[in-house]
Design a protein around this motif. Structure first.
Motif, PDB file in Angstrom:
ATOM      1  N   LEU A 850       0.832  -1.202   0.000  1.00 22.99           N
ATOM      2  CA  LEU A 850       0.000   0.000   0.000  1.00 22.99           C
ATOM      3  C   LEU A 850       0.867   1.253   0.000  1.00 22.99           C
ATOM      4  O   LEU A 850       0.552   2.237  -0.696  1.00 22.99           O
ATOM      5  N   MET A 851       1.954   1.237   0.769  1.00 18.96           N
ATOM      6  CA  MET A 851       2.881   2.369   0.760  1.00 18.96           C
ATOM      7  C   MET A 851       3.491   2.552  -0.627  1.00 18.96           C
ATOM      8  O   MET A 851       3.669   3.679  -1.102  1.00 18.96           O
ATOM      9  N   ALA A 852       3.814   1.446  -1.304  1.00 17.62           N
ATOM     10  CA  ALA A 852       4.381   1.537  -2.652  1.00 17.62           C
ATOM     11  C   ALA A 852       3.369   2.119  -3.627  1.00 17.62           C
ATOM     12  O   ALA A 852       3.720   2.938  -4.500  1.00 17.62           O
ATOM     13  N   LEU A 853       2.100   1.717  -3.521  1.00 22.05           N
ATOM     14  CA  LEU A 853       1.063   2.268  -4.394  1.00 22.05           C
ATOM     15  C   LEU A 853       0.940   3.777  -4.222  1.00 22.05           C
ATOM     16  O   LEU A 853       0.835   4.528  -5.202  1.00 22.05           O
ATOM     17  N   LEU A 854       0.951   4.222  -2.966  1.00 19.13           N
ATOM     18  CA  LEU A 854       0.859   5.656  -2.709  1.00 19.13           C
ATOM     19  C   LEU A 854       2.068   6.392  -3.274  1.00 19.13           C
ATOM     20  O   LEU A 854       1.934   7.487  -3.830  1.00 19.13           O
ATOM     21  N   ALA A 855       3.263   5.787  -3.125  1.00 16.01           N
ATOM     22  CA  ALA A 855       4.476   6.435  -3.610  1.00 16.01           C
ATOM     23  C   ALA A 855       4.514   6.512  -5.132  1.00 16.01           C
ATOM     24  O   ALA A 855       5.082   7.448  -5.700  1.00 16.01           O
ATOM     25  N   CYS A 856       3.923   5.529  -5.823  1.00 22.02           N
ATOM     26  CA  CYS A 856       3.938   5.504  -7.294  1.00 22.02           C
ATOM     27  C   CYS A 856       2.848   6.383  -7.896  1.00 22.02           C
ATOM     28  O   CYS A 856       2.925   6.723  -9.089  1.00 22.02           O
ATOM     29  N   TYR A 857       1.842   6.734  -7.127  1.00 23.56           N
ATOM     30  CA  TYR A 857       0.691   7.411  -7.706  1.00 23.56           C
ATOM     31  C   TYR A 857       1.045   8.779  -8.278  1.00 23.56           C
ATOM     32  O   TYR A 857       0.640   9.116  -9.406  1.00 23.56           O
ATOM     33  N   LEU A 858       1.803   9.586  -7.536  1.00 27.17           N
ATOM     34  CA  LEU A 858       2.112  10.944  -8.024  1.00 27.17           C
ATOM     35  C   LEU A 858       2.952  10.913  -9.302  1.00 27.17           C
ATOM     36  O   LEU A 858       2.620  11.616 -10.272  1.00 27.17           O
ATOM     37  N   PRO A 859       4.042  10.129  -9.392  1.00 27.21           N
ATOM     38  CA  PRO A 859       4.762  10.059 -10.673  1.00 27.21           C
ATOM     39  C   PRO A 859       3.878   9.522 -11.801  1.00 27.21           C
ATOM     40  O   PRO A 859       3.971   9.987 -12.943  1.00 27.21           O
ATOM     41  N   ALA A 860       3.021   8.547 -11.465  1.00 27.07           N
ATOM     42  CA  ALA A 860       2.142   7.998 -12.491  1.00 27.07           C
ATOM     43  C   ALA A 860       1.134   9.039 -12.959  1.00 27.07           C
ATOM     44  O   ALA A 860       0.821   9.134 -14.160  1.00 27.07           O
ATOM     45  N   LEU A 861       0.616   9.826 -12.031  1.00 26.43           N
ATOM     46  CA  LEU A 861      -0.330  10.880 -12.393  1.00 26.43           C
ATOM     47  C   LEU A 861       0.342  11.908 -13.299  1.00 26.43           C
ATOM     48  O   LEU A 861      -0.253  12.390 -14.276  1.00 26.43           O
ATOM     49  N   ARG A 862       1.595  12.240 -12.979  1.00 25.42           N
ATOM     50  CA  ARG A 862       2.344  13.175 -13.823  1.00 25.42           C
ATOM     51  C   ARG A 862       2.537  12.603 -15.225  1.00 25.42           C
ATOM     52  O   ARG A 862       2.398  13.319 -16.233  1.00 25.42           O
ATOM     53  N   ALA A 863       2.849  11.301 -15.296  1.00 26.75           N
ATOM     54  CA  ALA A 863       3.053  10.675 -16.603  1.00 26.75           C
ATOM     55  C   ALA A 863       1.770  10.670 -17.418  1.00 26.75           C
ATOM     56  O   ALA A 863       1.796  10.843 -18.646  1.00 26.75           O
TER      57      ALA A 863
END
Length: 875
Positions: A850-863
């Motif tokens: 869950l921590m990894a999902l939260l950490a990946c969300y912002l870069p993914a949103l930017r992409a």
């Protein structure tokens, strides 16, 4: 050396003048020999040689190139930091966080487990302890005095053996003008001080003759000297009044002399102990009340001394069939540390994992930064800088980073260590010696250098994988090795964080399980007093004292019931017993013996503490010394001896084989079980006798109130003081505070592990965020092409999240395997939680993911928001 480094180089003009003068002198000599001016000048130049080379050699002789290069590297490092202050501040903060935690825990471990004890040749100091290898486990660690005499005669491995009275038997009540105070004394053999090689600050220690004559002389501690006598140098010859009489002060020992007990405040000759010639309760010389401390002879190993002690223990068993105990030689440090060693080492290992995660995180950040410096490094290489020169520059940068982080970490540890020692349970020994000292500073310095070298090596590895000079750093690509390394680092972070998370979840669940334990009574609104009536008080006077105290307590506003018990909690109970005789039952086999607690109570103890009556009756005023002896038992004892039967009216005799409990007791009641051995222990078999029939002291009084119990603390103290001003009031607290104190050690461990695991998960999430953020930056063109070819933002979002969580998933799986090992390592700290608990394994997998999902969300949103046309135009 420093003056040589600071010396100034001669200016280039002076070198030129010196060379011109030398050439002119050679030319003049040649003209004197008959050559013309032109030939003489040519000869002088040939004789002098390469002027440029001479100038360079002269300059080189005055230079310190390594120092100048280091200065240039430092200047360049400062410029690098100035160009990216946010990045380097983040790197330093992450390292400082890990170093602060590591240095703080090392301070605790160093003070308790590592620091050399302040005695002569402390590595040769040992304790000789007794232990029971099989039931009935009748051993408290001590030996009898007669065993000590036998060991002293037979043992050849020790240069000296000192004997001391056991801790509980050495407590004394200090009387005087102030309120009576109970102190930890030590009744010891005269050679104790020479065994440890310490001299008093003031005066002297007692000798063998004073011990033989049982003279009442005493050596006091430095802290007692300061508290009681304001550190006056005239203290020698003054008297201290104990409950047993007056002792004359002959010396003062320094406060770091923690022998034989960590809280010792005074030392007196063994033979001056009031119980030495008191045979009312049996011969004290045959009782296991004596502790042995010894010094190994030079050249004698611990293994050799243990082998000899094993032989002596066997001979003791032969001469005394009742003695089934063995003997063990324990290093003094281990003897003092006791059960605190394992939890401290586990905490230190946890903080090591946290520091590793911080270093991995920083390594990943530096690798990402190195890709932006690819052009710069390639230019420097093309201008002639060798790999060794670039490596020195990179090491200078990383060592500077780690040095700044270490300085901040030390400052953080200075602030954190007092917080740790204050919140640590008092059961941890030698907390007063925990500090950030020179040993801790050396540890921090070594840690800083090691971290700097490791980070520099990782960055240098990235240098070996650069793809050369690029026209635009945005279009630079990474080698597969670099990508794999970054992925491996992220996975490693999550693996280590998963191990910490697993341990934290198990300890948190264990702590919650302990807090949910029903103690067997409602602890709210109960006040407790721990006190000690003077030993010279007769049994009748003791009984009258409690009767008067209960009557006066009952008159206080809000008091609902009052009572007392000989010992409220048996947290040190480890031996097993059986009743001597049980009516209608055969003697219980030794192999089936279990813990058994024998308590005396007075007043309305059961209503006061809130233990409900299940069958029969409570004690009444009819239960007097002249009436038949009666007892109340708990559920566990009733099930143990009368399963499926009604124990009311049954008869039993005590467990003591010497016949101290030789009267038949009639059971008149059964009460609910309580966790008298501590919340984490199952209820013991327990027998309650009425105090008026035994005359023993009730060391704990309990008062149930209708309001805030703490509000009555002052009034209860005043009542006790008026009834007997020499009674020691050791502690006044609420029952809730006592139960909280029982979980202090577990709370401390759980709190630290929880903080470490939270930080570890945060750093791991930061690591995957940094990698995915950088990945999006370098893949802008690729992602733009994908979107131009029809990929929608949702697909791009899932693509980036999938890449990031894939790395985390691999790390979590590896961490789950590591958590299996760690669960067994902390197994001794768990309560009602199995090491391979399925719920814990599931939570261990889910929380990091869950921590990894939260950490990946912002870069993914930017992409997902990349403009494909803009990305293609930039390419």
């Amino acid at each position: 050396m420093w003056q040589w480094l600071k010396r100034k180089r001669p200016p280039d003009g002076e070198i030129d003048e010196e060379l011109e003068y030398h050439v002119a002198m050679l030319a003049a000599e040649q003209r004197d020999r008959g050559d013309n001016s032109s030939a003489a000048q040519d000869f002088a130049k040939r004789k002098t040689g390469n002027v440029t080379l001479i100038k360079e050699s002269t300059r080189e002789a005055w230079r310190t190139p390594w120092l100048e290069e280091a200065q240039r590297d430092l200047h360049f490092t400062a410029r690098m930091f100035a160009r990216a202050p946010f990045f380097y501040s983040l790197v330093i903060s992450i390292l400082a966080l890990g170093i602060t935690a590591s240095v703080s825990l090392f301070s605790l471990v160093d003070g308790v487990l590592l620091r050399p004890l302040p005695y002569r040749d402390p590595s040769r100091l040992v304790a000789l302890t007794s232990y029971a290898p099989k039931p009935p486990y009748e051993s408290n660690g001590s030996v009898s005095y007669r065993d000590y005499q036998f060991i002293s005669r037979e043992a050849s491995s020790f240069s000296e053996i000192a004997v001391t009275y056991r801790t509980g038997w050495s407590r004394v009540t200090l009387l005087g003008n102030d309120e009576p105070t109970q102190l930890q004394g030590a009744f010891v053999s005269p050679n104790l001080f020479s065994v440890f090689g310490r001299q008093p600050l003031l005066g002297r220690t007692f000798d063998a003759e004073e011990n033989t004559h049982a003279e009442r002389v005493v050596v006091i501690s430095e802290s007692l000297w300061a508290q009681r006598f304001a550190a006056s140098p005239t203290v020698i010859g003054k008297d201290l009044r104990f409950s047993g009489g007056l002792w004359r002060i002959i010396g003062v020992m320094p406060d770091d002399f923690h022998v034989p007990f960590l809280q010792t405040q005074l030392w007196a000759p063994i033979l001056s102990h009031p119980d030495w010639n008191n045979h009312a309760d049996g011969d004290p010389l045959n009782e296991s009340r004596w502790d042995l401390l010894a010094r190994l002879k030079p050249g004698v190993s611990l293994a050799r001394s243990q082998a000899e002690i094993n032989s002596i223990a066997e001979r003791l068993k032969t001469s005394s069939p009742d003695n089934t105990n063995s003997l063990k030689v324990v290093p003094l440090r281990e003897h003092f540390a006791g059960a605190t060693k394992t939890p401290l080492l586990i905490l230190f290992a946890a903080v090591g994992l946290l520091l590793s995660i911080a270093c991995i995180n920083v390594t990943n950040l530096l690798l990402a930064r190195a890709s932006h410096r690819q052009t710069e490094l390639a230019i420097r290489t093309s201008l002639g800088a060798g790999r060794g020169r670039l490596l020195r520059q990179l090491l200078t940068e990383t060592l500077t980073l780690s040095a700044i982080a270490a300085a901040l970490g030390i400052a953080g540890a200075v602030a954190l260590v007092p917080v740790l020692t204050h919140s640590a349970p008092t059961s941890i020994p030698m907390l007063d010696s925990v500090e950030v000292n020179e040993r801790v500073l050396f540890f921090a310095a070594g840690l800083s250098i090691l971290i700097g070298i490791m980070l520099g090596a990782a960055t240098a590895w990235r240098l070996n994988n650069t793809s050369g000079l690029k026209e635009n750093s945005r279009t630079s690509t990474e080698t597969r090795k670099t990508v794999r390394l970054k992925s491996l680092l992220v996975a490693s972070e999550f693996a280590l964080a998963t191990v910490l998370t697993s341990a934290a979840l198990m300890l948190i669940r264990s702590f919650i399980a302990v807090l949910s334990v029903d103690p067997g009574f409602p602890p709210e609104k109960v006040l407790t007093l721990r006190l000690a009536v003077p030993v010279e008080t007769s049994a009748a006077q003791v009984t009258q004292f409690y009767s008067d105290a209960f009557a006066r307590f009952a008159q206080l506003p809000g008091v609902r019931a009052t009572g007392g018990i000989s010992s409220l909690f048996y947290t040190d109970e480890s031996r097993v017993h059986a009743l001597r005789l049980v009516e209608g039952h055969a003697p219980e086999p030794t192999a089936k013996w279990k813990p058994l607690v024998w308590s005396q109570i007075g007043g309305d103890y059961f209503p006061a503490i809130g233990i409900p009556l299940l069958r029969g009756r409570f004690f009444t005023a009819r239960d007097t010394p002249s009436s038949p002896p009666v007892a109340i038992v708990n559920q566990t004892l009733a099930r143990r001896y009368w399963p499926g039967e009604d124990p009311i009216g049954k008869h039993l005799k005590g467990f003591d084989p010497r016949g101290r409990h030789d009267d038949w007791l009639t059971i008149v009641g059964v009460v609910k079980d309580t966790h008298s051995g501590g919340l984490e222990k199952n209820p013991f078999s327990q027998i309650y006798e009425v105090q008026s029939q035994r005359g023993d002291q009730l060391n704990n009084l309990v008062i149930r109130t209708s309001g805030d119990p703490a509000a009555l603390a002052s009034a209860t103290r005043s009542i006790v003081r008026k009834l007997n001003h020499n009674t020691v009031i050791a502690n006044v607290s609420t029952m809730e505070q006592l139960l909280t104190a029982q979980t202090a050690g577990r709370r401390f461990q759980t709190w630290l592990i929880g903080v470490f695991s939270t930080l570890a998960l945060g750093l791991a999430a930061l690591g995957v965020f940094a990698v995915m953020h950088y990945s999006v930056a370098v893949r802008t063109n690729e992602l733009g092409i994908r979107m131009a070819l029809g990929a929608n933002p949702g697909e791009i979002l899932l693509l980036i999240i999938g890449d990031g969580t894939q790395l985390a998933f691999i790390g979590v799986l590896l961490g789950a395997l590591g958590s299996v090992w760690s669960s067994h390592a902390i197994g001794s700290l768990l309560y009602q939680i199995r090491p391979l608990d399925p719920l814990n394994l599931v939570a261990t997998l889910m929380v990091p993911l869950l921590m990894a999902l939260l950490a990946c969300y912002l870069p993914a949103l930017r992409a997902s928001r990349i403009d494909p046309m803009k990305a293609l135009r930039e390419e």
